[in-house]
Design an enzyme around this catalytic site. Structure first.
Site, PDB file in Angstrom:
ATOM      1  N   LYS A  32      -9.245  83.343  69.146  1.00 10.85           N
ATOM      2  CA  LYS A  32     -10.536  82.987  69.030  1.00 10.85           C
ATOM      3  C   LYS A  32     -11.098  82.872  70.551  1.00 10.85           C
ATOM      4  O   LYS A  32     -11.936  83.423  71.040  1.00 10.85           O
ATOM      5  CB  LYS A  32     -11.012  81.818  68.192  1.00 10.85           C
ATOM      6  CG  LYS A  32     -12.410  81.515  68.366  1.00 10.85           C
ATOM      7  CD  LYS A  32     -12.786  80.197  67.793  1.00 10.85           C
ATOM      8  CE  LYS A  32     -12.553  79.165  68.326  1.00 10.85           C
ATOM      9  NZ  LYS A  32     -13.883  78.689  69.418  1.00 10.85           N
ATOM     10  N   ASN A  33     -10.400  81.979  71.132  1.00 11.12           N
ATOM     11  CA  ASN A  33     -10.946  81.739  72.381  1.00 11.12           C
ATOM     12  C   ASN A  33     -10.614  82.768  73.515  1.00 11.12           C
ATOM     13  O   ASN A  33     -11.217  82.644  74.726  1.00 11.12           O
ATOM     14  CB  ASN A  33     -10.268  80.311  72.873  1.00 11.12           C
ATOM     15  CG  ASN A  33     -10.939  79.234  72.357  1.00 11.12           C
ATOM     16  OD1 ASN A  33     -11.761  79.126  71.383  1.00 11.12           O
ATOM     17  ND2 ASN A  33     -10.315  77.957  72.426  1.00 11.12           N
ATOM     18  N   ARG A 102     -21.385  77.454  71.561  1.00 15.37           N
ATOM     19  CA  ARG A 102     -21.577  76.965  72.811  1.00 15.37           C
ATOM     20  C   ARG A 102     -20.776  78.110  73.944  1.00 15.37           C
ATOM     21  O   ARG A 102     -21.142  78.634  74.787  1.00 15.37           O
ATOM     22  CB  ARG A 102     -20.871  75.814  73.395  1.00 15.37           C
ATOM     23  CG  ARG A 102     -21.690  74.634  72.789  1.00 15.37           C
ATOM     24  CD  ARG A 102     -21.018  73.434  73.476  1.00 15.37           C
ATOM     25  NE  ARG A 102     -21.421  73.127  75.009  1.00 15.37           N
ATOM     26  CZ  ARG A 102     -21.059  73.551  75.999  1.00 15.37           C
ATOM     27  NH1 ARG A 102     -19.919  74.498  75.947  1.00 15.37           N
ATOM     28  NH2 ARG A 102     -21.546  73.319  77.214  1.00 15.37           N
ATOM     29  N   ASP A 126     -22.356  68.665  71.453  1.00 14.12           N
ATOM     30  CA  ASP A 126     -21.686  68.824  70.116  1.00 14.12           C
ATOM     31  C   ASP A 126     -20.674  67.721  69.705  1.00 14.12           C
ATOM     32  O   ASP A 126     -20.615  66.837  70.252  1.00 14.12           O
ATOM     33  CB  ASP A 126     -20.955  70.228  69.895  1.00 14.12           C
ATOM     34  CG  ASP A 126     -19.804  70.238  70.969  1.00 14.12           C
ATOM     35  OD1 ASP A 126     -19.375  69.281  71.482  1.00 14.12           O
ATOM     36  OD2 ASP A 126     -19.323  71.349  71.257  1.00 14.12           O
ATOM     37  N   ASP A 317      -7.131  70.917  71.864  1.00 15.57           N
ATOM     38  CA  ASP A 317      -7.527  71.848  70.640  1.00 15.57           C
ATOM     39  C   ASP A 317      -6.078  71.328  69.741  1.00 15.57           C
ATOM     40  O   ASP A 317      -6.008  71.755  68.548  1.00 15.57           O
ATOM     41  CB  ASP A 317      -7.487  73.077  70.799  1.00 15.57           C
ATOM     42  CG  ASP A 317      -8.790  73.322  71.516  1.00 15.57           C
ATOM     43  OD1 ASP A 317      -9.646  72.481  71.756  1.00 15.57           O
ATOM     44  OD2 ASP A 317      -9.183  74.684  71.459  1.00 15.57           O
TER      45      ASP A 317
HETATM   46  C1  UD1 Z   1     -12.696  75.596  76.007  1.00 12.52           C
HETATM   47  C2  UD1 Z   1     -12.346  76.164  74.543  1.00 12.52           C
HETATM   48  C3  UD1 Z   1     -12.213  75.048  73.773  1.00 12.52           C
HETATM   49  C4  UD1 Z   1     -10.971  74.027  74.439  1.00 12.52           C
HETATM   50  C5  UD1 Z   1     -11.538  73.806  75.884  1.00 12.52           C
HETATM   51  C6  UD1 Z   1     -10.565  73.021  76.807  1.00 12.52           C
HETATM   52  C7  UD1 Z   1     -13.411  77.952  74.171  1.00 12.52           C
HETATM   53  C8  UD1 Z   1     -14.586  78.776  73.247  1.00 12.52           C
HETATM   54  N1  UD1 Z   1     -13.427  76.728  74.004  1.00 12.52           N
HETATM   55  O1  UD1 Z   1     -13.810  74.944  76.082  1.00 12.52           O
HETATM   56  O2  UD1 Z   1     -11.534  75.055  72.513  1.00 12.52           O
HETATM   57  O3  UD1 Z   1     -10.876  72.740  73.964  1.00 12.52           O
HETATM   58  O4  UD1 Z   1     -11.558  75.067  76.424  1.00 12.52           O
HETATM   59  O5  UD1 Z   1      -9.234  73.774  76.983  1.00 12.52           O
HETATM   60  O6  UD1 Z   1     -12.680  78.883  74.795  1.00 12.52           O
HETATM   61  N2  UD1 Z   1     -17.044  70.226  82.111  1.00 12.52           N
HETATM   62  C9  UD1 Z   1     -18.014  69.742  83.018  1.00 12.52           C
HETATM   63  N3  UD1 Z   1     -18.782  70.558  83.585  1.00 12.52           N
HETATM   64  C10 UD1 Z   1     -18.627  71.947  83.338  1.00 12.52           C
HETATM   65  C11 UD1 Z   1     -17.659  72.403  82.491  1.00 12.52           C
HETATM   66  C12 UD1 Z   1     -16.754  71.667  81.677  1.00 12.52           C
HETATM   67  O7  UD1 Z   1     -18.061  68.657  82.943  1.00 12.52           O
HETATM   68  O8  UD1 Z   1     -19.528  72.603  83.867  1.00 12.52           O
HETATM   69  C13 UD1 Z   1     -16.048  69.318  81.266  1.00 12.52           C
HETATM   70  C14 UD1 Z   1     -16.087  69.223  79.783  1.00 12.52           C
HETATM   71  O9  UD1 Z   1     -17.274  68.302  79.526  1.00 12.52           O
HETATM   72  C15 UD1 Z   1     -14.926  68.774  79.452  1.00 12.52           C
HETATM   73  C16 UD1 Z   1     -13.963  69.443  80.485  1.00 12.52           C
HETATM   74  O10 UD1 Z   1     -14.740  69.819  81.671  1.00 12.52           O
HETATM   75  O11 UD1 Z   1     -14.839  67.347  79.416  1.00 12.52           O
HETATM   76  C17 UD1 Z   1     -13.223  70.680  79.925  1.00 12.52           C
HETATM   77  O12 UD1 Z   1     -14.316  71.689  79.542  1.00 12.52           O
HETATM   78  P1  UD1 Z   1     -13.793  73.358  79.636  1.00 12.52           P
HETATM   79  O13 UD1 Z   1     -12.378  73.515  80.028  1.00 12.52           O
HETATM   80  O14 UD1 Z   1     -15.065  73.823  80.465  1.00 12.52           O
HETATM   81  O15 UD1 Z   1     -13.806  73.713  78.189  1.00 12.52           O
HETATM   82  P2  UD1 Z   1     -14.681  74.988  77.454  1.00 12.52           P
HETATM   83  O16 UD1 Z   1     -14.712  76.179  78.284  1.00 12.52           O
HETATM   84  O17 UD1 Z   1     -16.007  74.266  77.177  1.00 12.52           O
END
Ligand code: UD1
Length: 428
Positions: A32-33, A102, A126, A317
């Site tokens: 999925k990701n 998202r 979320d 995850d």
């Molecule tokens: C992706 C995955 C999700 C997985 C996560 C971490 C998808 C669709 N989702 O989510 O399943 O759990 O990676 O492996 O691929 N953060 C900030 N600012 C930002 C971006 C992120 O503070 O601009 C923080 C987030 O709040 C979180 C952390 O960084 O605490 C990790 O987020 P991120 O790696 O960006 O996860 P996603 O890409 O949202």
């Protein structure tokens, strides 16, 4: 294309009984990701793109809707997507779609990269807690984009994206993907320092390179030489999405809790090295071969401490599955969540099933009990929901997991696949 998310009350429940040992084989689908990001990457080039090994999950349907809202034509059959991207696109991602998924935010990078303009609704929080996008925006700004927000949308423009050194203070998966998909069209060389290194990022790099991009790993940095034009990857049978390591973890957890011996066809061990180490420490026997991996459990698992980290660490995850396994393992395990603040909510549901768990900030202390006891519980997100389904297979009596639509976002036929290895599970 319509979205087949079950509406509340309509087959929205998984029903499980306590399972005997699981036996047989299960086939792991496309990640999925990864697929959601590959679909966004298609926006970078006009023409016909073909993706194969696409899981039949509702998040893919939502991404299809988003692409279609932009003017793309998508055909979906037999785990393949044919994505026809026209020369001109509507570069807006509306709230009613972003709010439901998202991951839609990853269209920002490719739209800015190709058209120099994008307007995307700001995603809300979320069940994981707040999900900011500040790192996405800062990284794109360092390439020359500027942003403004109004009426809940973020609008970005970039006359010219210019390659530079982009430092991510944290290896965010989404920020890495967005900046990568903009940098492939920037002028000159971009170096991404501290990028996410998840297998899904490597899949995106490979796909972009097949589209004509010039992206390479230099140690644990990414180097991107911008190109003037990208084209659809040579299709053949379509670009094959990598297998879903989180789906694989779900079935590993089921074997861990019910015992037995199951072959996970297509699971890629090198995407799950830390998980395999942790499960081995807990007493699972895992044999790896080219076609997948076999997991065997003949005794009650032993507890272990768990700490989530960016790849190659233990993925956040995986955590709900590890917590489910700890609820019936022998001993006490301390679980530390380092990625998302709010990711312990399903623990209240596990407690309703008799689990002995205490939480303190981002730690959980799980004391294994002999047996869980079946209860009505609710899924609040994809992985936590699936972890409740798995826990239900180790609980006496009946467990009803409502909120199945959350689980359908990321699982193709979870009930059918579990039933195929002997689990007493149905959907109603
Ligand atoms: C992706 C995955 C999700 C997985 C996560 C971490 C998808 C669709 N989702 O989510 O399943 O759990 O990676 O492996 O691929 N953060 C900030 N600012 C930002 C971006 C992120 O503070 O601009 C923080 C987030 O709040 C979180 C952390 O960084 O605490 C990790 O987020 P991120 O790696 O960006 O996860 P996603 O890409 O949202």
């Amino acid at each position: 294309m319509s979205v087949d998310v079950a509406t509340s009350g309509e087959r929205d429940t998984f029903v499980t009984q306590r399972s005997r040992a699981l036996e047989g084989e299960v086939s792991i689908g496309g990640a999925k990701n990864s697929v959601l990001k590959l679909m966004a990457a298609c926006l970078l080039a006009e023409g016909q793109h073909v993706l194969a090994n696409v899981p039949d999950i509702s998040d893919v349907s939502l991404m299809c809707e988003l692409l279609e809202a932009m003017g793309v034509t998508v055909t979906r059959a037999d785990h393949r997507l044919v994505i026809d991207v026209p020369a001109e696109l509507n570069t807006e991602a509306p709230y009613h779609l972003v709010e439901r998924m998202r991951a839609s935010i990853v269209v920002l990078g490719p739209l800015l990269g190709r058209f120099g303009t994008a307007r995307v609704a700001l995603p809300g929080g979320d069940d994981f807690g707040p999900r900011p996008i500040d790192m996405h925006l800062r990284a794109l700004e360092s390439l020359g984009a500027t942003f403004s927000t109004a009426h809940g949308d973020i609008s970005g423009t970039a006359e010219l994206l210019k390659g530079t050194e982009v430092v991510l203070e944290y290896p965010s998966v989404g920020a890495t993907e967005n900046v990568l998909m903009a940098a492939v069209r920037a002028k000159g060389r971009t170096r991404i320092v501290n990028p996410a290194r998840e297998p899904e990022i490597s899949d995106l790099v490979e796909f972009l390179n097949q589209m004509g991009a010039r992206v390479g790993w230099s140690g644990d940095r990414l180097a991107v030489d911008g190109v003037e034009r990208l084209a659809p990857a040579p299709s053949g049978n379509g670009y094959r999405v990598i297998p879903d390591r989180i789906e694989a973890a779900t079935f590993l957890a089921a074997v861990g809790m019910c015992g037995g011996s199951v072959f996970l066809r297509h699971a890629v061990a090198e995407h799950m090295t830390m998980l395999i180490r942790k499960l081995s420490e807990m007493g699972m026997h895992i044999v790896i071969d080219e076609a997948g991996l076999r997991a065997t459990v003949n005794q009650r698992l032993a507890s272990a401490d768990i700490s989530t980290l960016p790849f190659p660490g233990l993925a956040t995850d995986y955590k709900p599955f590890l917590v489910s396994m700890l609820t019936t393992a022998a001993g006490v395990g301390i679980v530390t969540e380092n990625i998302f603040t709010g990711r312990f909510r399903y623990i209240d549901e596990l407690r309703r099933m008799g689990a002995d768990i205490r939480t303190e900030g981002h730690h959980a202390v799980v004391r294994g009990v002999e047996r869980l006891s079946g209860a009505p519980v609710r899924a609040h997100d994809i992985r936590a929901g699936a972890a409740l389904v798995v826990a239900g297979l180790a609980a006496t009596g009946e467990t009803e997991v409502t909120g199945a639509a959350h689980i359908d976002r990321g699982y193709e036929d979870l009930a059918g696949k579990l039933a195929g290895i002997g689990a007493p599970i149905s959907r109603r």
